[in-house]
Design an enzyme around this catalytic site. Structure first.
Site, PDB file in Angstrom:
ATOM      1  CG  ASN A 275      -4.681   4.077   7.111  1.00 40.83           C
ATOM      2  OD1 ASN A 275      -5.562   3.775   8.188  1.00 40.83           O
ATOM      3  ND2 ASN A 275      -3.582   3.276   7.223  1.00 40.83           N
ATOM      4  CD  GLU A 276      -1.429   4.018  10.868  1.00 37.94           C
ATOM      5  OE1 GLU A 276      -0.473   3.362  10.164  1.00 37.94           O
ATOM      6  OE2 GLU A 276      -1.537   3.775  11.878  1.00 37.94           O
TER       7      GLU A 276
ATOM      8  CD  GLU B 189      -5.986   1.741  12.229  1.00 40.73           C
ATOM      9  OE1 GLU B 189      -5.130   1.127  12.538  1.00 40.73           O
ATOM     10  OE2 GLU B 189      -6.272   2.078  10.949  1.00 40.73           O
TER      11      GLU B 189
ATOM     12  CB  CYS C 207       9.325  10.795  -8.446  1.00 42.32           C
ATOM     13  SG  CYS C 207       7.799  11.994  -8.360  1.00 42.32           S
TER      14      CYS C 207
ATOM     15  NE  ARG D 101      -0.424  -0.302   4.956  1.00 37.59           N
ATOM     16  CZ  ARG D 101      -1.075  -0.065   6.095  1.00 37.59           C
ATOM     17  NH1 ARG D 101      -2.577   0.123   6.216  1.00 37.59           N
ATOM     18  NH2 ARG D 101      -0.382  -0.307   7.032  1.00 37.59           N
TER      19      ARG D 101
HETATM   20  C1  GAL Z   1      -2.245   0.721  11.227  1.00 37.92           C
HETATM   21  C2  GAL Z   1      -2.866   0.732  10.020  1.00 37.92           C
HETATM   22  C3  GAL Z   1      -4.094  -0.303   9.696  1.00 37.92           C
HETATM   23  C4  GAL Z   1      -3.557  -1.462   9.988  1.00 37.92           C
HETATM   24  C5  GAL Z   1      -2.670  -1.848  11.136  1.00 37.92           C
HETATM   25  C6  GAL Z   1      -2.002  -2.897  11.277  1.00 37.92           C
HETATM   26  O1  GAL Z   1      -0.957   1.152  11.144  1.00 37.92           O
HETATM   27  O2  GAL Z   1      -3.600   2.121   9.940  1.00 37.92           O
HETATM   28  O3  GAL Z   1      -4.345  -0.075   8.475  1.00 37.92           O
HETATM   29  O4  GAL Z   1      -2.378  -1.850   8.970  1.00 37.92           O
HETATM   30  O5  GAL Z   1      -1.668  -0.541  11.391  1.00 37.92           O
HETATM   31  O6  GAL Z   1      -0.844  -3.060  10.888  1.00 37.92           O
HETATM   32 ZN    ZN Z   2       7.362  11.850  -6.039  1.00 43.30          ZN
END
Ligand code: GAL
Ligand code: ZN
Length: 661
Positions: free
Chosen positions: A145-146, A307, A157, A107
């Protein structure tokens, strides 16, 4: 906005067959779940090919939750651009400093300055927000996300290089100004125009610290810009829903103070125990406490945990299995430090993909077990108290200054191989934490006047304005602790040359630092009063002008030279610590501070954190150790729930007390 929500789960219905959701919803309801976060990695399921949006399945999911009164937060899935997009536009993939492409297959395979990627993100977010803002069950949004996760290797790049040139031109206007600020006469690095400036890729030898600092600042701005674009799109469609982002404690890739500007509140991902955590962490809790306090400090507000660890954590290597009570303890700790809502990651352990072993509340089998039962009990127990403390913060008299610029500067020049900006701050945090002294982390732009004591470690980059701010604070009666490497550099990471260290603050501190020693492969003995300690990594050789010595070195050729000093300045006191203190020295040092006298004692490993309203203080007393601990509360604290008069806290247990003000 968030009063009614206490507990949620991160849910990925698309990972399971579509009938399973009925069982999941039933189990969630029984457990006390009010909210699910959905969709934050589901781009390929929601836009299955270019401009072909298939929102039907997610709409059905949202509707099912609506029916049972479970609210929804939607994440924008831009951290996982689909394979069709990468195939059409491989240039979206980021490039590392050795010019290697980081490919599809995980990702965050995206470059934030790439305009094609940005266009696809904008279009997705626009259509997504328009569609789902119609549902009253969607109460909020999470951007991406994060951000910053996986970006430690920033993108180098061509597009990022151009972006850097534009950013520099805006900052410096003329190339001469940049040459001056970066000191480019050194090693013949003078530029004739902005086009000649490269992204700081792997060089043959050495790097320019001024260039590296601007590069990090530029990337932080870039990620903020990417983030804010999504915020603005969502706001057009959804004025009465909230927008947040899930941050990662001390992660410094993006300046969170700036990232949070357009958010209603910030969220945090709290993983106290993963494969990367040391065993000792399991007995203390200071690391996760510090992360929670940093997050509260971003907006000086209460926050969400988006989370919260709910089980054993790991990717290819696994962490330890949380013991009975430990998930509850970590949840209570988040609440104690200012979380209003706890969303557990994740509902059910995934059978597939990278995170097969990052366990959720339910195991792979989907059959509820020990963790499910524990959290179910917990939601009942602490929901009422969470409703009461919603929106109210801990009140701290002590603040630690946390600065992204200083953090970047030490990432660029470590000084000692083991010196790390955050770890150094944490030596102070831990000393205060062990005395149950509540700490706010603040930006150096914050209002200092609210605090009795400010600890500002490693004020390496010191502008005139910031020096003035510290000076005024002490002048007016504040107590300030400054440390080694203060006042060394200008804003552009060039060393000051017009006076000895600590330069602009020498008079406030009443000292000069004409020499220093980097303690490579050695430590130094230190005497404070009649006690002997050691210190590490660095030793400033301090000359007193008006200060008095609190501690002196007791080994090396500079034996007898002051190591820690104290100076009366105006109505306040300025301390200077010329080294990295060992835990025992820190403890002795803190004993000498006025603030220590007001703290409530508890056994080692038992933490007290409090949230304070106008009339009441809620004290959370938490046992991080794996043995029973006794705790004798002050007489005016009453137990929130009758526990039959017990004064003990079971291993990984907690007690909540209420104090009338
Ligand atoms: C966090 C992330 C989640 C999941 C979790 C466990 O850093 O936001 O998507 O990846 O860790 O690895
Ligand atoms: Zn770049």
């Amino acid at each position: 906005m968030s009063e009614k929500i206490q507990f949620g789960v991160d849910y990925y219905p698309e990972h399971w067959n579509s009938e399973r959701i009925e069982t999941d919803i039933k189990l969630m309801k029984e457990m006390g779940i009010d909210l699910v976060r959905l969709g934050e990695f589901s781009w390929s399921k929601l836009e299955t090919s270019d401009n072909n949006f298939e929102f039907g399945w997610l709409k059905q999911v949202v509707a099912k939750f609506e029916k049972v009164g479970i609210k929804v937060v939607l994440g924008t899935p831009t951290a996982a651009p689909p394979a069709w997009l990468i195939k059409e536009h491989p240039e979206i993939q980021p490039v590392d400093r050795e010019s290697r492409t980081r490919h599809f297959g995980g990702r965050h395979h995206c470059c934030h300055s790439n305009l094609t990627y940005r266009k696809y993100c904008e279009r997705y977010v626009e259509i997504f927000a328009e569609e789902f803002s119609k549902s009253t069950n969607v109460i909020g949004w999470q951007i991406d996300n994060e951000l910053g996760n996986s970006h430690n290797e920033l993108c180098y790049c061509d597009s990022c290089e151009k972006n850097f040139q534009r950013w520099l031109e805006k900052k410096y206007v003329t190339i001469n100004e940049l040459n001056q600020s970066w000191g480019t006469t050194f090693w013949s690095q003078t530029y004739n125009d902005f086009e000649q400036i490269q992204a700081p890729k792997l060089t043959a030898a050495g790097e320019n610290p001024s260039q590296l600092l601007d590069w990090k600042r530029c990337h932080s701005d870039l990620i903020k810009d990417f983030h804010d674009e999504q915020v603005e799109i969502i706001r057009k469609y959804s004025e009465d829903t909230f927008i947040t982002h899930n941050m990662m404690g001390f992660s410094n890739v993006v300046n969170y103070y700036e990232l949070a500007e357009k958010l209603d509140f910030v969220s945090h991902d709290q993983y106290p125990s993963g494969p990367f955590h040391k065993e000792q962490n399991r007995q203390s809790g200071d690391h996760q406490a510090a992360e929670l306090d940093v997050i509260r400090g971003i907006k000086q507000q209460t926050f969400w945990i988006m989370e919260q660890q709910s089980n054993i954590a790991g990717w290819d290597v696994l962490g330890r299995l949380p013991s009975p009570g430990q998930i509850s303890l970590w949840t209570v700790q988040s609440v104690a430090h200012g979380a209003d809502t706890i969303v557990y990651f994740r509902w059910r352990t995934s059978a597939m993909g990278t995170e097969q072993y990052w366990h959720g509340i339910l195991p792979h089998s989907g059959i509820p077990g020990r963790v499910y039962e524990e959290i179910k009990t917990l939601t009942k127990e602490i929901r009422p108290i969470m409703q009461q403390v919603n929106g109210i913060k801990p009140k701290s008299k002590v603040a630690i200054v946390y600065s992204y610029d200083q953090s970047y500067a030490f990432d660029i020049q470590h000084h000692h191989p083991d010196l790390n900006y955050v770890d150094h701050l944490r030596t102070y945090y831990k000393g205060l934490y062990e005395n149950n002294i509540s700490v706010d982390f603040i930006s150096d732009a914050a209002d200092f006047s609210e605090y009795e004591l400010i600890v500002a470690p490693l004020q390496f980059i010191l502008t005139n304005e910031l020096a003035e701010k510290y000076r005024n604070y002490v002048q007016k009666g504040g107590n300030l602790i400054l440390t080694m490497r203060t006042g060394v550099k200008t804003e552009s990471n060039i060393c000051y040359t017009d006076s000895p260290l600590p330069g602009l603050l020498s008079d406030v501190l009443g000292i000069q630092v004409p020499e220093y020693d980097c303690l490579l492969d050695t430590e130094v003995r230190i005497k404070i009063g009649d006690k002997n300690h050691v210190a590490n990594k660095w030793a400033d050789l301090i000359t007193l002008t008006s200060a008095e010595a609190l501690a002196s070195y007791d080994s090396q050729f500079y034996k007898g030279t002051p190591a820690i000093t104290q100076n009366d300045f105006g109505k306040g006191k300025a301390y200077y610590v010329g080294t990295e203190m060992s835990p025992s020295l820190m403890s002795d040092f803190i004993d000498r501070l006025q603030i220590k006298k007001e703290a409530q004692a508890a056994p080692i490993g038992v933490e007290i954190a409090s949230r304070e309203s106008e009339k009441l203080i809620y004290h959370f007393v938490m046992n991080h150790t794996d043995c029973i601990q006794s705790f004798d509360p002050p007489k005016h604290w009453t137990l929130y729930k009758d526990d039959k008069g017990t004064k003990t806290i079971p291993e990984h247990g907690y007690l909540i007390f209420i104090e009338n003000k």
